[in-house]
Design an enzyme around this catalytic site. Structure first.
Site, PDB file in Angstrom:
ATOM      1  N   GLY A   1      -4.418  -4.364   6.212  1.00 40.47           N
ATOM      2  CA  GLY A   1      -3.563  -4.177   7.379  1.00 40.47           C
ATOM      3  C   GLY A   1      -3.699  -2.796   7.960  1.00 40.47           C
ATOM      4  O   GLY A   1      -4.339  -1.909   7.369  1.00 40.47           O
TER       5      GLY A   1
ATOM      6  N   ASP B   1      -7.152   3.220  -3.183  1.00 41.02           N
ATOM      7  CA  ASP B   1      -7.891   3.250  -1.908  1.00 41.02           C
ATOM      8  C   ASP B   1      -8.113   4.705  -1.517  1.00 41.02           C
ATOM      9  O   ASP B   1      -7.162   5.449  -1.298  1.00 41.02           O
ATOM     10  CB  ASP B   1      -7.078   2.525  -0.827  1.00 41.02           C
ATOM     11  CG  ASP B   1      -7.818   2.434   0.503  1.00 41.02           C
ATOM     12  OD1 ASP B   1      -8.979   2.889   0.594  1.00 41.02           O
ATOM     13  OD2 ASP B   1      -7.222   1.893   1.469  1.00 41.02           O
TER      14      ASP B   1
ATOM     15  N   GLU C   1     -11.079   0.910  -3.727  1.00 41.65           N
ATOM     16  CA  GLU C   1     -11.374   0.615  -2.318  1.00 41.65           C
ATOM     17  C   GLU C   1     -11.979   1.838  -1.633  1.00 41.65           C
ATOM     18  O   GLU C   1     -11.430   2.939  -1.715  1.00 41.65           O
ATOM     19  CB  GLU C   1     -10.055   0.190  -1.641  1.00 41.65           C
ATOM     20  CG  GLU C   1     -10.207  -0.308  -0.223  1.00 41.65           C
ATOM     21  CD  GLU C   1      -8.860  -0.788   0.364  1.00 41.65           C
ATOM     22  OE1 GLU C   1      -7.915  -1.090  -0.409  1.00 41.65           O
ATOM     23  OE2 GLU C   1      -8.755  -0.839   1.603  1.00 41.65           O
TER      24      GLU C   1
ATOM     25  N   SER D   1       0.868  -1.169   0.000  1.00 39.52           N
ATOM     26  CA  SER D   1       0.000   0.000   0.000  1.00 39.52           C
ATOM     27  C   SER D   1       0.908   1.224   0.000  1.00 39.52           C
ATOM     28  O   SER D   1       1.716   1.393   0.908  1.00 39.52           O
ATOM     29  CB  SER D   1      -0.853  -0.047   1.276  1.00 39.52           C
ATOM     30  OG  SER D   1      -1.578   1.146   1.437  1.00 39.52           O
TER      31      SER D   1
ATOM     32  N   ASP E   1     -13.910  -1.409   2.870  1.00 39.06           N
ATOM     33  CA  ASP E   1     -13.004  -1.532   4.013  1.00 39.06           C
ATOM     34  C   ASP E   1     -13.749  -0.946   5.223  1.00 39.06           C
ATOM     35  O   ASP E   1     -14.467  -1.665   5.926  1.00 39.06           O
ATOM     36  CB  ASP E   1     -11.689  -0.797   3.678  1.00 39.06           C
ATOM     37  CG  ASP E   1     -10.687  -0.755   4.826  1.00 39.06           C
ATOM     38  OD1 ASP E   1     -11.017  -1.192   5.934  1.00 39.06           O
ATOM     39  OD2 ASP E   1      -9.549  -0.267   4.628  1.00 39.06           O
TER      40      ASP E   1
ATOM     41  N   LYS F   1      -2.860   5.077  -2.516  1.00 41.21           N
ATOM     42  CA  LYS F   1      -3.815   5.902  -1.783  1.00 41.21           C
ATOM     43  C   LYS F   1      -4.186   7.084  -2.672  1.00 41.21           C
ATOM     44  O   LYS F   1      -3.301   7.705  -3.291  1.00 41.21           O
ATOM     45  CB  LYS F   1      -3.181   6.402  -0.484  1.00 41.21           C
ATOM     46  CG  LYS F   1      -2.921   5.295   0.529  1.00 41.21           C
ATOM     47  CD  LYS F   1      -4.223   4.769   1.107  1.00 41.21           C
ATOM     48  CE  LYS F   1      -3.958   3.771   2.225  1.00 41.21           C
ATOM     49  NZ  LYS F   1      -5.211   3.241   2.798  1.00 41.21           N
TER      50      LYS F   1
ATOM     51  N   LYS G   1      -1.087  -0.951  -4.394  1.00 44.83           N
ATOM     52  CA  LYS G   1      -2.276  -0.139  -4.114  1.00 44.83           C
ATOM     53  C   LYS G   1      -1.827   1.285  -3.877  1.00 44.83           C
ATOM     54  O   LYS G   1      -0.840   1.523  -3.184  1.00 44.83           O
ATOM     55  CB  LYS G   1      -2.998  -0.745  -2.908  1.00 44.83           C
ATOM     56  CG  LYS G   1      -3.664   0.200  -1.940  1.00 44.83           C
ATOM     57  CD  LYS G   1      -4.503  -0.589  -0.925  1.00 44.83           C
ATOM     58  CE  LYS G   1      -4.640   0.143   0.392  1.00 44.83           C
ATOM     59  NZ  LYS G   1      -5.403  -0.632   1.395  1.00 44.83           N
TER      60      LYS G   1
ATOM     61  N   LYS H   1      -9.931  -6.982   7.670  1.00 49.04           N
ATOM     62  CA  LYS H   1      -8.905  -6.654   8.665  1.00 49.04           C
ATOM     63  C   LYS H   1      -9.328  -7.266   9.989  1.00 49.04           C
ATOM     64  O   LYS H   1     -10.454  -7.067  10.432  1.00 49.04           O
ATOM     65  CB  LYS H   1      -8.788  -5.136   8.838  1.00 49.04           C
ATOM     66  CG  LYS H   1      -8.190  -4.430   7.639  1.00 49.04           C
ATOM     67  CD  LYS H   1      -8.015  -2.958   7.903  1.00 49.04           C
ATOM     68  CE  LYS H   1      -7.516  -2.271   6.644  1.00 49.04           C
ATOM     69  NZ  LYS H   1      -7.503  -0.795   6.772  1.00 49.04           N
TER      70      LYS H   1
HETATM   71  O1  OSB Z   1      -7.272   1.787   4.406  1.00 51.03           O
HETATM   72  O2  OSB Z   1      -6.204  -0.019   4.209  1.00 51.03           O
HETATM   73  C1  OSB Z   1      -6.321   1.104   4.712  1.00 51.03           C
HETATM   74  C2  OSB Z   1      -3.252   1.895   6.841  1.00 51.03           C
HETATM   75  C3  OSB Z   1      -3.838   2.543   7.897  1.00 51.03           C
HETATM   76  C4  OSB Z   1      -5.190   2.762   7.890  1.00 51.03           C
HETATM   77  C5  OSB Z   1      -5.961   2.310   6.822  1.00 51.03           C
HETATM   78  C6  OSB Z   1      -5.391   1.632   5.777  1.00 51.03           C
HETATM   79  C7  OSB Z   1      -3.991   1.448   5.765  1.00 51.03           C
HETATM   80  C8  OSB Z   1      -3.275   0.846   4.659  1.00 51.03           C
HETATM   81  C9  OSB Z   1      -1.914   0.236   4.924  1.00 51.03           C
HETATM   82  O3  OSB Z   1      -3.661   0.863   3.518  1.00 51.03           O
HETATM   83  C10 OSB Z   1      -2.017  -1.217   5.111  1.00 51.03           C
HETATM   84  C11 OSB Z   1      -0.737  -1.822   5.623  1.00 51.03           C
HETATM   85  O4  OSB Z   1       0.251  -1.818   4.886  1.00 51.03           O
HETATM   86  O5  OSB Z   1      -0.713  -2.334   6.760  1.00 51.03           O
HETATM   87 MG    MG Z   2      -8.438   0.741   3.017  1.00 47.14          MG
END
Ligand code: OSB
Ligand code: MG
Length: 368
Positions: A292, A190, A215, A137, A240, A165, A163, A264
């Site tokens: 995660g 995401d 996402e 991510s 999510d 953001k 992925k 998660k």
């Molecule tokens: O939306 O998946 C998410 C991290 C913190 C809060 C929300 C998210 C995330 C990540 C990172 O996308 C996921 C990871 O690498 O642990």
């Molecule tokens: Mg997410």
């Protein structure tokens, strides 16, 4: 006889190797709560409350989690009788919400029971995979060139998908740049709920980039808006933040508010509810993958275990811990090789917690 006779929690911060920015927050270090449980025979189990620290991803803060453990979860666990960790959640079934705090305490009970039974956590959960496919991510960067450098780095390491953001002002342009640089790369975005339905034109544009999924485009409660968007674009939507329990998953499935679920352990309130979400989503024809919260090694090992269940058919966000941390709290550290993380054969989480390090790093310790 109550199963757990002693509980300790440790508030621990670890610096991130690189600042991580999403539509909702910007982090240079992360503060999680590590949970140690012990039974009458001296067997030990560890869990992690991967609190997002601030109430931007979900309402729970680190302080909320500590309060919940102190006032409700620790007393409930110390008086609970359970034979199998899948039943631990019954001890706090009446407590609404607070999934992150529940998940960390429940995870410690799974680890305790698995170690006492000499069973790997993955096997206890019904996992079947010897290794899990990992993706990464990538946060919002200052420039598109900085993002392309991150993409190059993790694609070269062999991660199975990337992925990105996104947020208003950082969406179509960076996605087009990455797609142009890497036409065949499995890619998804995401938004962490940063868009309103009035901004849905962005998703019409993103629909042309061959993304595996989009996402959480809208706010957690906006299931009807997700369903309207899914009805008019081809790219599958992934939920999510919207899915914190099985009832919300049921609503999302009925409304066709998406086709993919990010599972998660923290957001669902534990390993047992995460497994139940997997079963229900797969039965409804949705695809699932393991997300995660930048977990330290304890929560990350639990993610590896749950991601070994057969329905987790898309690459996870469970990268090697070296993506985030220089020094983690477990041995051996969790690592990906060519985009695969092995599921460890040892009992419980399959990694040893460096308890001396945890005690040294803890800014606060509480015990019951
Ligand atoms: O939306 O998946 C998410 C991290 C913190 C809060 C929300 C998210 C995330 C990540 C990172 O996308 C996921 C990871 O690498 O642990
Ligand atoms: Mg997410």
């Amino acid at each position: 006889m109550p199963k757990v006779s002693k509980i300790e929690v440790f508030r621990v911060s670890l610096p991130l190797v690189r600042v991580f920015e999403t539509s909702s927050h910007r982090k240079a270090y992360l503060e999680h709560i590590l949970v140690r449980v012990e039974d009458g025979d001296g067997a030990v189990g560890w869990g992690e409350i991967a609190s997002p620290s601030d109430p931007y991803y979900c309402p729970e803060t680190v302080e909320d989690c500590l309060l919940m453990v102190d006032r409700y979860l620790a007393p409930a666990l110390l008086s609970a009788d359970w034979a199998h960790p899948a039943d631990v959640g019954a001890a706090w079934a009446r407590i609404r919400g607070h999934e992150f705090a529940k998940a960390g305490v429940e995870m410690a009970c799974w680890d305790l029971w698995c170690r006492a039974t000499d069973l790997p956590l993955a096997r206890a959960l019904g996992g079947t995979r010897p290794e899990i496919e990992a993706g990464v991510s990538l946060g919002i960067e200052r420039t598109v060139d900085d993002l392309l450098a991150q993409v190059d780095r993790y694609a070269a390491e062999g991660y199975r998908r990337i992925k990105l953001k996104i947020a208003p002002g950082w969406d179509v342009e960076p996605v087009r740049a990455v797609r142009t640089a890497r036409p065949g790369l499995p890619l998804h975005v995401d938004a962490n709920g940063a868009y309103t339905e009035g901004q849905s034109a962005v998703f019409t544009e993103l629909d042309d980039f061959g993304l595996t999924m989009i996402e959480q485009p809208y706010a957690p409660g906006a299931l009807a808006a997700h369903a309207r968007l899914q009805a008019r674009i081809a790219t599958p939507l992934c939920l999510d933040e919207s899915v914190e329990d099985l009832d919300r998953l049921d609503t999302a499935i009925t409304l066709e508010a998406g086709r993919i679920l990010n599972i998660k352990v923290s957001r669902m309130g534990g390993l047992a509810p995460a497994r139940a979400a997997h079963d229900r989503a797969v039965a409804a024809g949705w695809q699932v993958w393991c997300g995660g919260m930048h977990e330290f090694g304890i929560g990350r090992a639990a993610n590896v275990a749950i991601a070994s269940l057969p329905g987790f058919t898309l690459p996870s966000d469970v990268s090697g811990s070296d993506k985030y941390y220089e020094r983690d709290v477990v041995e051996p550290p969790i690592r990906a090789a060519d985009g695969l993380v092995p599921v460890p054969p040892g009992p419980g989480l399959g990694h040893e917690v460096d308890e001396d390090l945890v005690r040294r790093l803890a800014s606060a310790v509480m015990a019951w």
